[in-house]
Structures are given as structure tokens and as C-alpha cells.
Motif scaffolding. Sequence first.
Motif, short mmCIF file in Angstrom:
data_model
loop_
_atom_site.label_atom_id
_atom_site.label_comp_id
_atom_site.label_asym_id
_atom_site.label_seq_id
_atom_site.Cartn_x
_atom_site.Cartn_y
_atom_site.Cartn_z
N ALA A 123 51.11 43.62 44.50
CA ALA A 123 51.11 42.95 42.84
C ALA A 123 50.82 43.88 41.75
O ALA A 123 50.90 44.02 41.25
CB ALA A 123 49.52 41.65 42.71
N LEU A 124 49.63 45.22 42.62
CA LEU A 124 49.46 46.25 41.66
C LEU A 124 50.48 46.82 41.51
O LEU A 124 50.89 47.93 40.51
CB LEU A 124 48.59 46.70 42.14
CG LEU A 124 47.19 45.57 41.84
CD1 LEU A 124 45.50 46.54 42.66
CD2 LEU A 124 46.98 45.42 40.75
N MET B 27 44.74 39.79 39.62
CA MET B 27 44.44 39.79 40.83
C MET B 27 43.85 38.28 41.44
O MET B 27 42.63 37.92 40.98
CB MET B 27 43.27 40.85 40.98
CG MET B 27 44.25 42.57 40.51
SD MET B 27 43.02 44.12 40.88
CE MET B 27 42.20 43.49 38.80
N ASP B 28 43.58 38.03 42.78
CA ASP B 28 43.19 37.64 43.75
C ASP B 28 41.36 38.04 43.88
O ASP B 28 41.47 38.69 44.67
CB ASP B 28 43.99 37.14 44.69
CG ASP B 28 43.25 36.33 45.74
OD1 ASP B 28 41.93 36.19 45.86
OD2 ASP B 28 43.85 35.46 45.67
N PHE B 29 40.44 37.07 43.57
CA PHE B 29 39.14 37.83 44.02
C PHE B 29 39.33 38.13 45.41
O PHE B 29 38.43 38.54 46.00
CB PHE B 29 37.81 36.81 43.10
CG PHE B 29 37.21 37.24 43.84
CD1 PHE B 29 35.94 38.73 42.88
CD2 PHE B 29 36.20 36.52 44.17
CE1 PHE B 29 34.90 39.27 42.99
CE2 PHE B 29 34.44 36.73 44.70
CZ PHE B 29 34.78 37.80 43.69
N ARG B 30 39.13 37.02 45.65
CA ARG B 30 39.15 37.28 47.77
C ARG B 30 39.87 38.34 48.01
O ARG B 30 38.82 39.50 49.04
CB ARG B 30 39.42 35.86 48.47
CG ARG B 30 39.20 36.12 49.82
CD ARG B 30 37.96 36.59 51.00
NE ARG B 30 37.86 35.87 51.70
CZ ARG B 30 36.78 36.92 52.39
NH1 ARG B 30 35.86 37.27 51.35
NH2 ARG B 30 37.08 36.77 53.61
N LYS B 31 40.99 38.51 47.80
CA LYS B 31 41.86 40.18 48.33
C LYS B 31 41.18 41.23 47.64
O LYS B 31 40.61 42.27 47.85
CB LYS B 31 43.10 40.22 47.24
CG LYS B 31 44.30 38.94 48.53
CD LYS B 31 45.21 39.17 47.57
CE LYS B 31 46.21 38.97 48.41
NZ LYS B 31 45.86 37.08 48.81
N LEU B 32 39.71 41.78 46.36
CA LEU B 32 38.86 42.54 45.59
C LEU B 32 37.53 42.47 47.09
O LEU B 32 37.96 43.46 46.97
CB LEU B 32 39.14 42.32 44.76
CG LEU B 32 40.11 42.62 43.46
CD1 LEU B 32 39.31 42.02 42.01
CD2 LEU B 32 40.14 43.70 43.49
#
Length: 309
Positions: free
Chosen positions: A43-44, A2-7
Motif C-alpha cells: 500500500a505504501l 492506511m489500515d489502523f490494524r496493520k499499523l
Amino acid sequence: MMDFRKLEIFFVVTEEGSFSAAAERLYLTQSAVSQHIKELEAALGTSLFKRGRRGVQCTPAGEILRGYTQRILRLLAEAEAAVTDVSQISGGQIRIGATPGIGTYVLPAWMQTFRRLYPHLTLSLVTDTTSGVAQRVRQQQLEIGFIEGELEETPPIQQFVLQTVEQVVVVGQQHPCYLRQHISIRDLHQQPMVMRPVGTYTRRWLEAIFRQHQVIPHVAAELDSPAAIKQAVIAGMGITILPRFDVQHELEMGLVNAVTVTDAVMERDLKLIWNSDHPFNPTTRAFLLFLSDQYPHLRELFEFSNTSP
């Protein structure tokens, strides 16, 4: 992975309850926030939000991810705080909020002393009402806030009492009580008073005391800043009740007198507030550690949160 910025963006959306509010807080366009969330959901392989006319709500999968994301962000913030030497970083900013009296008569001295220790850091101060400061802290527009007295807030806003502040009756030179040191609360009955606006926490606190002692003041004026209130008192418009630190300069010049009420508890708490969902960043922790020299019990806050400064 997972992309940290998206989190980060996902977590802000869960806090704000809408893409538009999250976009405003993140300084992004609403379409950009929406696109990040769509890519994260793709992505998930699951939907994270239920969309509605009044905003968004987490799906069961979104609630699970929110919990993990909150722990990830907290762990990263704690790691940063644990290894950062604030004295060696090139720059940083602390965004502080305060109610008008504290912001005008207390914080500037703290900020100036702190700046001598950390000249490379910038301190930003915003003054607002008690509820306004709390709202800005809740929305992460401010790292910490300093308020007087009562606050009807729920988690994640937390409160910590720094000190109890005496409230005094402030009278001008022309007032009959100018030479007095003490006064009864009943002596304030029907006295012309300069007060804060209806609905403010200060006004509600004072009205509760008056009701308790069956005192009915004559409201001569309603003003929204300590400076304006003091000028009205000096001009003879009426008396007022303020924290002693608000009138120190005027007391030294003899423009007003501060009279102590003997038969009523005229005290309010000076409090620190913060958002417990977001650990203190290194610069904010450094500022609170600096304040702990004046308020040693402030260290309890770090011990309680298991995050030593």
C-alpha cells in the motif's frame, strides 16, 4: 488510507524485532503477521523492514513510519483516557506485576479496596523477579509493575518511587536476639542466614551492604520466596533480612521479632514501573489515581507526562 490494524501490527514488529515474537504477543500466526506487513508495504510502495536470520530491522522508511505510528497510537490512547468514565464502562482489566513480597503482602489490600470502588473491573496479578516484572512490562504483558529496590533498566521502562521501606533483621523465637530491639551490622558477621538466591536484586543489594561493612554471613539456605524464608527462620534455620511489611503477621503472632540495624542504612525503595512508549489505559489510570490518595506525589507522574488522570 492506511489500515489502523496493520499499523498496530507493524509497531509491535518494530518493538519485538521479529515476526515470530510479534505473532506470539499478538496471538496471531507468523504467516498472518507477515501477510499484514506485506500488504502494508504494498500500500505504501516501499519496504519497511530488512529481513535477516536474526530477525528484522526497520528500513529508513520504516523508521519514519514507526515514529508516526507511535504518535498516532499515543494520541488515540490519550483520547480514550480523556473521555472514558471508568465508573460507567461494563468491564475492563488491569494487568499488574510485582515482586513476591509486594505481590503477597502489599498489593492484595490495594486490589481489594480498589475493587470495592470499581466492582466491574478485573485485576490480574503476576509475581516475578524484579527483572522478570520489568521484562513483562517492556513486552506489554503487564500495564504496570511494582518492585523493590534497584532496577538496571533503560527507556522505555520508567521508574517512580512510591515510598522508602525499612528492611529489618528477622529472628525466630530460639535466636539469642529474639528479645532485642536493635543490632549492629557487625553482629551479623558469620551469623547463619536464610537468603534469596545468588544473582537476584535483593541478594546483590544485601551483599553490597555486607561488603561495605566487612560482614561475611554464613549462608544456611537460599530460598526464592518470602513465605519460605520466613518459615525457615521460624524453624530456627537462621536469620534473614526482609521488609517490615513482609513479617507483620508473624510479628503479631510472636513467631519472629524484627530487629532494627542501627549503624547501616537498611532501606529500599518501593517503585512503580511502566512502559513509557504506551500511555496508561483508562483502567490503569483509575488504579493509579486511587493509589494517589495514599501516595499524593504520584500525581506528579501525570503532571510530568502532561496527562492528567
